[in-house]
Design an enzyme around this catalytic site. Structure first.
Site, PDB file in Angstrom:
ATOM      1  N   GLY A 294       2.985   5.629 -11.656  1.00  0.00           N
ATOM      2  CA  GLY A 294       1.570   5.985 -11.576  1.00  0.00           C
ATOM      3  C   GLY A 294       0.666   4.877 -11.082  1.00  0.00           C
ATOM      4  O   GLY A 294       1.050   3.713 -11.006  1.00  0.00           O
ATOM      5  N   GLU A 295      -0.553   5.282 -10.733  1.00  0.00           N
ATOM      6  CA  GLU A 295      -1.581   4.343 -10.285  1.00  0.00           C
ATOM      7  C   GLU A 295      -2.623   4.263 -11.416  1.00  0.00           C
ATOM      8  O   GLU A 295      -3.405   5.199 -11.616  1.00  0.00           O
ATOM      9  CB  GLU A 295      -2.211   4.861  -8.985  1.00  0.00           C
ATOM     10  CG  GLU A 295      -3.495   4.170  -8.568  1.00  0.00           C
ATOM     11  CD  GLU A 295      -3.451   2.640  -8.652  1.00  0.00           C
ATOM     12  OE1 GLU A 295      -2.500   2.023  -8.195  1.00  0.00           O
ATOM     13  OE2 GLU A 295      -4.411   2.068  -9.224  1.00  0.00           O
TER      14      GLU A 295
ATOM     15  N   ASN B 240      13.494  -3.228  -4.043  1.00  0.00           N
ATOM     16  CA  ASN B 240      14.650  -2.568  -4.660  1.00  0.00           C
ATOM     17  C   ASN B 240      14.907  -1.269  -3.921  1.00  0.00           C
ATOM     18  O   ASN B 240      14.029  -0.436  -3.837  1.00  0.00           O
ATOM     19  CB  ASN B 240      14.341  -2.259  -6.132  1.00  0.00           C
ATOM     20  CG  ASN B 240      14.064  -3.527  -6.893  1.00  0.00           C
ATOM     21  OD1 ASN B 240      14.885  -4.422  -6.948  1.00  0.00           O
ATOM     22  ND2 ASN B 240      12.870  -3.622  -7.469  1.00  0.00           N
TER      23      ASN B 240
ATOM     24  N   SER C 255      -1.631  -4.664  -5.383  1.00  0.00           N
ATOM     25  CA  SER C 255      -0.454  -4.523  -4.520  1.00  0.00           C
ATOM     26  C   SER C 255      -0.903  -4.596  -3.077  1.00  0.00           C
ATOM     27  O   SER C 255      -1.284  -3.590  -2.488  1.00  0.00           O
ATOM     28  CB  SER C 255       0.233  -3.185  -4.808  1.00  0.00           C
ATOM     29  OG  SER C 255       0.727  -3.200  -6.121  1.00  0.00           O
ATOM     30  N   LEU C 256      -0.868  -5.788  -2.524  1.00  0.00           N
ATOM     31  CA  LEU C 256      -1.411  -6.006  -1.176  1.00  0.00           C
ATOM     32  C   LEU C 256      -0.377  -5.604  -0.110  1.00  0.00           C
ATOM     33  O   LEU C 256      -0.671  -4.817   0.776  1.00  0.00           O
ATOM     34  CB  LEU C 256      -1.806  -7.479  -1.032  1.00  0.00           C
ATOM     35  CG  LEU C 256      -2.481  -7.855   0.279  1.00  0.00           C
ATOM     36  CD1 LEU C 256      -3.858  -7.232   0.378  1.00  0.00           C
ATOM     37  CD2 LEU C 256      -2.581  -9.374   0.409  1.00  0.00           C
ATOM     38  N   HIS C 257       0.788  -6.203  -0.213  1.00  0.00           N
ATOM     39  CA  HIS C 257       1.940  -5.893   0.642  1.00  0.00           C
ATOM     40  C   HIS C 257       1.795  -6.262   2.111  1.00  0.00           C
ATOM     41  O   HIS C 257       2.785  -6.324   2.829  1.00  0.00           O
ATOM     42  CB  HIS C 257       2.367  -4.421   0.529  1.00  0.00           C
ATOM     43  CG  HIS C 257       2.676  -3.996  -0.870  1.00  0.00           C
ATOM     44  ND1 HIS C 257       3.320  -4.814  -1.775  1.00  0.00           N
ATOM     45  CD2 HIS C 257       2.412  -2.839  -1.545  1.00  0.00           C
ATOM     46  CE1 HIS C 257       3.450  -4.174  -2.929  1.00  0.00           C
ATOM     47  NE2 HIS C 257       2.897  -2.986  -2.825  1.00  0.00           N
TER      48      HIS C 257
ATOM     49  N   CYS D  79       8.235   3.356  -2.409  1.00  0.00           N
ATOM     50  CA  CYS D  79       8.275   3.519  -3.867  1.00  0.00           C
ATOM     51  C   CYS D  79       8.838   4.880  -4.258  1.00  0.00           C
ATOM     52  O   CYS D  79       8.398   5.911  -3.742  1.00  0.00           O
ATOM     53  CB  CYS D  79       6.858   3.357  -4.429  1.00  0.00           C
ATOM     54  SG  CYS D  79       6.763   3.636  -6.203  1.00  0.00           S
TER      55      CYS D  79
ATOM     56  N   CYS E 291      11.360  -2.371 -10.387  1.00  0.00           N
ATOM     57  CA  CYS E 291      10.105  -1.923  -9.776  1.00  0.00           C
ATOM     58  C   CYS E 291      10.355  -0.827  -8.759  1.00  0.00           C
ATOM     59  O   CYS E 291      11.218  -0.975  -7.892  1.00  0.00           O
ATOM     60  CB  CYS E 291       9.465  -3.055  -8.980  1.00  0.00           C
ATOM     61  SG  CYS E 291       8.771  -4.308  -9.975  1.00  0.00           S
TER      62      CYS E 291
ATOM     63  N   SER F 212      -1.752  -3.331 -12.733  1.00  0.00           N
ATOM     64  CA  SER F 212      -1.393  -3.453 -11.317  1.00  0.00           C
ATOM     65  C   SER F 212      -1.919  -2.237 -10.568  1.00  0.00           C
ATOM     66  O   SER F 212      -1.679  -1.099 -10.968  1.00  0.00           O
ATOM     67  CB  SER F 212       0.133  -3.522 -11.207  1.00  0.00           C
ATOM     68  OG  SER F 212       0.532  -3.490  -9.856  1.00  0.00           O
TER      69      SER F 212
ATOM     70  N   CYS G 256       3.177   5.520  -1.551  1.00  0.00           N
ATOM     71  CA  CYS G 256       3.633   4.315  -0.853  1.00  0.00           C
ATOM     72  C   CYS G 256       5.060   4.576  -0.357  1.00  0.00           C
ATOM     73  O   CYS G 256       5.911   5.044  -1.125  1.00  0.00           O
ATOM     74  CB  CYS G 256       3.603   3.094  -1.783  1.00  0.00           C
ATOM     75  SG  CYS G 256       1.942   2.737  -2.394  1.00  0.00           S
TER      76      CYS G 256
ATOM     77  N   CYS H  99       6.766  -2.443 -19.716  1.00  0.00           N
ATOM     78  CA  CYS H  99       6.196  -1.915 -18.484  1.00  0.00           C
ATOM     79  C   CYS H  99       5.868  -0.451 -18.769  1.00  0.00           C
ATOM     80  O   CYS H  99       6.767   0.334 -19.089  1.00  0.00           O
ATOM     81  CB  CYS H  99       7.246  -2.055 -17.387  1.00  0.00           C
ATOM     82  SG  CYS H  99       6.734  -1.376 -15.824  1.00  0.00           S
TER      83      CYS H  99
HETATM   84  N1  SAH Z   1       0.436   1.871  -8.698  1.00  0.00           N
HETATM   85  C1  SAH Z   1       0.477   0.497  -9.120  1.00  0.00           C
HETATM   86  C2  SAH Z   1       1.720   0.190  -9.964  1.00  0.00           C
HETATM   87  C3  SAH Z   1       2.991   0.333  -9.166  1.00  0.00           C
HETATM   88  S1  SAH Z   1       4.488  -0.420  -9.713  1.00  0.00           S
HETATM   89  C4  SAH Z   1       0.431  -0.414  -7.920  1.00  0.00           C
HETATM   90  O1  SAH Z   1       0.535   0.079  -6.791  1.00  0.00           O
HETATM   91  O2  SAH Z   1       0.271  -1.615  -8.087  1.00  0.00           O
HETATM   92  C5  SAH Z   1       4.265  -2.146  -9.633  1.00  0.00           C
HETATM   93  C6  SAH Z   1       4.666  -2.843  -8.329  1.00  0.00           C
HETATM   94  O3  SAH Z   1       5.971  -2.484  -7.857  1.00  0.00           O
HETATM   95  C7  SAH Z   1       3.702  -2.529  -7.199  1.00  0.00           C
HETATM   96  O4  SAH Z   1       3.333  -3.722  -6.558  1.00  0.00           O
HETATM   97  C8  SAH Z   1       4.543  -1.673  -6.302  1.00  0.00           C
HETATM   98  O5  SAH Z   1       4.086  -1.692  -4.973  1.00  0.00           O
HETATM   99  C9  SAH Z   1       5.905  -2.301  -6.462  1.00  0.00           C
HETATM  100  N2  SAH Z   1       7.001  -1.453  -5.989  1.00  0.00           N
HETATM  101  C10 SAH Z   1       7.017  -0.121  -5.819  1.00  0.00           C
HETATM  102  N3  SAH Z   1       8.206   0.289  -5.335  1.00  0.00           N
HETATM  103  C11 SAH Z   1       8.967  -0.813  -5.193  1.00  0.00           C
HETATM  104  C12 SAH Z   1      10.301  -1.033  -4.771  1.00  0.00           C
HETATM  105  N4  SAH Z   1      11.068  -0.031  -4.375  1.00  0.00           N
HETATM  106  N5  SAH Z   1      10.753  -2.302  -4.770  1.00  0.00           N
HETATM  107  C13 SAH Z   1       9.981  -3.313  -5.206  1.00  0.00           C
HETATM  108  N6  SAH Z   1       8.724  -3.161  -5.639  1.00  0.00           N
HETATM  109  C14 SAH Z   1       8.211  -1.931  -5.625  1.00  0.00           C
END
Ligand code: SAH
Length: 349
Positions: A161-162, A296, A216-218, A115, A338, A191, A112, A101
């Site tokens: 990072g993004e 997490n 990352s839709l959420h 995160c 994550c 991602s 976000c 990763c």
């Molecule tokens: N910037 C990218 C990569 C982020 S990390 C993105 O947004 O996709 C990869 C994944 O972990 C993303 O889907 C992110 O939303 C998720 N993520 C971030 N914080 C998290 C957390 N505390 N618990 C679970 N997943 C998390």
């Protein structure tokens, strides 16, 4: 201090060397037996000495490597130039090989709410050397630990990072890894939070290699999405839907789907109503898989959905005909899961 790319330093050092020599050096960097400039025996001794004196063989300096109790997850904290720290993770996958990763930025501007990295803000972009070197670092780590399975089979851009906010460096990294390792495009996943202009750009960019994409839709509810991903564009969902349909029309096939990541936040996006909206959204698009991520804990207002709600959510999606997987949470004991990637000191300020 800004990072001076390895290739620029090498070109500056040997202005009269032909291009193939630079390519030879680039290739050698990935060769398992090459652990320093001196090992590139196809180069003259004077060239090797000049490289050793002025070009770092590895752009990352390991600060510390943590190991999970089960020895299935390792997290490296590394220093990049400018005294900044990033993290990169090695995780055992169900194939019995390793997924790495990688981080694409120091910090992240996307903020976000759930995160840990998002709380740091963006500190700086990583150069492609610094992303590629995360792969090289783990390659060398595995060579040094012969009791561990040797093979890296997957790379995911899910660290700090993004990735699409560092488009050119991520593109260069993808092209380098594809050229210099044995990984094919389906073994790499980028991602993204959904940076629409960059998603649009990669559709028509002849140099963008079509690795797997995860968005990352959420939430498929606009209000909920905006709440948890504050950088969401206006009308994000219909725009993403339109992009995803065009993406799949061009690149989708039996082996190439799109993934939507969905972090499960208790009472926020895990209700039957949210499941229904998500199923409808996904089914309008087509070849999409949903990856549910148990949240997490990172020290903010959210909590992870209960097991019961997670199961119900998953079942509701399955019943509607959506392909859904649940992410295994690994490396929690070393804060490598994550969204946990952040420097402790920064997290405490
Ligand atoms: N910037 C990218 C990569 C982020 S990390 C993105 O947004 O996709 C990869 C994944 O972990 C993303 O889907 C992110 O939303 C998720 N993520 C971030 N914080 C998290 C957390 N505390 N618990 C679970 N997943 C998390």
């Amino acid at each position: 201090m800004t990072y001076v790319p390895r290739q620029d330093r090498i070109r500056e050092l040997f202005p009269n060397e032909p291009a193939f020599r630079l390519r030879q050096i680039e290739e050698a960097l990935f060769h398992p037996s090459v652990r320093g400039w001196n090992d590139i025996t196809s180069l003259s001794l004077s060239m090797r000495e000049a490289l050793t004196a002025s070009v770092p063989f590895q752009s990352l300096a390991v600060v510390k490597i943590f190991e999970s109790k089960k020895q299935d997850t390792f997290k490296a904290i590394v220093n990049v130039e400018g005294d900044k720290e990033v993290e990169t993770v090695l995780m055992k996958n169900p194939r019995g090989a390793w997924t790495i990763c990688v981080s694409s930025q120091v910090g992240c501007a996307m903020a976000c709410g759930f995160c840990a990295t998002g709380k740091m803000g963006l500190i700086r972009q990583l150069h492609s050397d610094e992303i590629v070197d995360q792969y090289r670092l783990w390659q060398h780590f595995l060579l040094d630990h012969p009791k561990l399975p040797p093979r890296i089979s997957n790379v995911v851009f899910m660290g700090m990072g993004e990735p699409l906010a560092n488009y050119e460096n991520v593109k260069a990294t993808l092209n380098t890894i594809l050229a210099q390792s044995d990984l094919g495009k389906t073994r790499i996943t980028v991602s993204t939070v959904g940076v629409l202009p960059r998603l649009e750009q990669l559709l028509n960019d002849p140099d963008w290699p079509h690795v797997r994409m995860a968005v990352s839709l959420h939430s498929a509810d606009p209000k909920t999405r905006k709440e948890i991903v504050p950088t969401s564009y206006d009308a994000f969902l219909p725009k993403l839907e339109d992009w995803a349909k065009r993406y799949l029309a061009r690149f989708g096939n039996r082996r190439h789907h799109l993934t939507f990541e969905y972090v499960m936040l208790s009472g926020v996006n895990d209700t039957p109503h949210h499941a229904k909206l998500l199923a409808e959204f996904v089914k309008r698009i087509g070849n999409v898989r949903v990856n549910l991520i148990p949240y997490n804990f990172t020290g903010c207002e959210f909590t992870c959905s209960t097991k019961k709600n997670l199961d119900m959510f998953e079942e509701a999606l399955e019943k509607s005909g959506v392909t859904v997987t649940r992410r295994r949470t690994m490396g929690e004991d070393i804060e490598a899961a994550c969204g946990q990637l952040v420097r402790k000191e920064e997290a405490n300020t």
